[in-house]
Design an enzyme around this catalytic site. Structure first.
Site, PDB file in Angstrom:
ATOM      1  N   ASP A  98     -37.988 -16.247 -35.258  1.00  0.00           N
ATOM      2  CA  ASP A  98     -38.919 -16.726 -36.282  1.00  0.00           C
ATOM      3  C   ASP A  98     -39.169 -15.713 -37.401  1.00  0.00           C
ATOM      4  O   ASP A  98     -39.483 -14.550 -37.150  1.00  0.00           O
ATOM      5  CB  ASP A  98     -40.242 -17.141 -35.626  1.00  0.00           C
ATOM      6  CG  ASP A  98     -40.069 -18.419 -34.808  1.00  0.00           C
ATOM      7  OD1 ASP A  98     -39.190 -19.225 -35.134  1.00  0.00           O
ATOM      8  OD2 ASP A  98     -40.825 -18.606 -33.837  1.00  0.00           O
ATOM      9  N   HIS A 246     -33.805 -18.601 -30.639  1.00  0.00           N
ATOM     10  CA  HIS A 246     -33.970 -19.940 -30.082  1.00  0.00           C
ATOM     11  C   HIS A 246     -33.363 -20.979 -31.009  1.00  0.00           C
ATOM     12  O   HIS A 246     -33.083 -20.712 -32.190  1.00  0.00           O
ATOM     13  CB  HIS A 246     -35.435 -20.244 -29.762  1.00  0.00           C
ATOM     14  CG  HIS A 246     -36.373 -20.094 -30.921  1.00  0.00           C
ATOM     15  ND1 HIS A 246     -36.838 -18.885 -31.366  1.00  0.00           N
ATOM     16  CD2 HIS A 246     -36.945 -21.012 -31.727  1.00  0.00           C
ATOM     17  CE1 HIS A 246     -37.645 -19.059 -32.386  1.00  0.00           C
ATOM     18  NE2 HIS A 246     -37.725 -20.355 -32.646  1.00  0.00           N
ATOM     19  N   ARG A 261     -47.871 -25.186 -33.018  1.00  0.00           N
ATOM     20  CA  ARG A 261     -47.328 -23.834 -32.894  1.00  0.00           C
ATOM     21  C   ARG A 261     -48.325 -22.825 -33.463  1.00  0.00           C
ATOM     22  O   ARG A 261     -48.903 -23.053 -34.521  1.00  0.00           O
ATOM     23  CB  ARG A 261     -46.009 -23.783 -33.664  1.00  0.00           C
ATOM     24  CG  ARG A 261     -45.595 -22.411 -34.099  1.00  0.00           C
ATOM     25  CD  ARG A 261     -44.268 -22.444 -34.814  1.00  0.00           C
ATOM     26  NE  ARG A 261     -44.143 -21.225 -35.599  1.00  0.00           N
ATOM     27  CZ  ARG A 261     -43.047 -20.853 -36.250  1.00  0.00           C
ATOM     28  NH1 ARG A 261     -41.973 -21.618 -36.216  1.00  0.00           N
ATOM     29  NH2 ARG A 261     -43.010 -19.747 -36.939  1.00  0.00           N
TER      30      ARG A 261
END
Ligand code: OGA
Ligand code: MN
Length: 289
Positions: A98, A246, A261
């Site tokens: 991320d 991911h 999230r």
């Protein structure tokens, strides 16, 4: 609290905890499991109220503010993950860690999914410790000297326009990070380039950079480094962005998938010059490759 490892390399399922009411001792146990397994999954939870999910996340540290994504009106630390039949994009549908384009990329992300497709919508996670540790000593030594550019203009520009996010005046982040980073807690080294944000290796020609990145992207996607999570309703995944990648599989269109999230702020990636921490005994993979 029960910790059930899912593979010898990455991922564990944790049960027997109520994440909304953790004692300090339970939190310490959870933190240790997190450092050991890099990604934790919790299936036995109820839907968390936004404020409870934020409070749980804040136990790990201050929260991260996303440079592009719109937030929930009543709880602005929450990023709604949502894909449906009219979606043009689905978050995370490609290997990444991320927001690595930030100077201080997120430490961890906590995602709870409330609505699932009948099948599909799994998330894959890969260990970047394993990716680093299985490179040859000669390649490791070369990569330890290098930094790479991470950019986000190509990803974020216009991405959330259909959710009302205007971005004409925005400048999206970019950063230069070491290609190998030391994990602040485990002290292990992890490969830190990813095909979503990384654009160029500093100091190499474009041809050299493209070729080396292509080799590393292929290497880091080896199935031996992965765990694949098949979600159940209200399951939670907690992943460490410093040492994992991911991929959220968008194989369920036109069905819908939705959740909340929250992302925890991280520190600037660094490489410690001292000898790396000890790799676990199970990483005998390095001898096989
Ligand atoms: C993300 C992402 C994972 C998922 O939110 O960063 O990649 O499973 N999503 O939706
Ligand atoms: Mn992601």
């Amino acid at each position: 609290m029960k910790v059930q490892p899912l593979t010898p390399i990455i991922g564990a399922e944790v049960s027997g905890l109520d994440l909304c009411h953790l004692t300090d001792r339970q939190f310490d146990g959870l933190s240790d499991a997190f450092t050991e397994h890099s990604v934790l999954f919790f299936r036995d939870q109820d839907a968390m109220a936004p404020a409870d999910q934020v409070a749980f996340a804040k136990r790990f540290g201050p929260l991260h503010t996303h440079p592009a994504a719109p937030t929930l009106a009543e709880q602005d630390e929450i990023f709604v993950i949502h894909a449906h039949k009219d979606s043009k994009i689905a978050n995370g549908n490609g290997w990444h860690t991320d927001v690595s384009c930030d100077e201080e990329p997120p430490l961890a992300t906590i995602l709870q999914l409330h609505l699932l497709p009948r099948t599909g919508g799994d998330t894959l996670f890969a260990s970047m410790y394993a990716a680093y540790e299985t490179l040859s000593e000669t390649m490791k030594a070369f990569l330890l000297t290098l930094k790479a550019h991470h950019e986000s203009e190509h990803i974020y520009r216009g991405r959330y326009a259909d959710r009302g996010a205007a971005d004409e005046d925005k400048v999206y982040p970019r950063a230069l990070h070491p290609m190998i980073r030391t994990h602040p807690e485990s002290k292990r080294r992890a490969l830190y380039v990813n095909p979503s944000f990384t654009t160029r290796i500093e100091g190499l020609s474009k041809q050299e950079s493209d070729a080396l990145l292509a080799m590393l992207y292929q290497h880091q996607q080896r199935p031996e480094f992965q765990v694949r999570f098949n979600w159940s309703r209200n399951a939670i995944a907690l992943w460490d962005n410093r040492c994992t990648h991911h991929f959220a599989m968008w194989d369920y269109w036109p069905e819908e998938r939705k959740g909340h999230r929250v992302t925890i702020k991280g520190e600037r990636p660094y490489l410690e010059a001292t000898k790396e921490g000890s790799a676990p005994e199970n990483l005998r993979l390095s001898r096989q490759l």
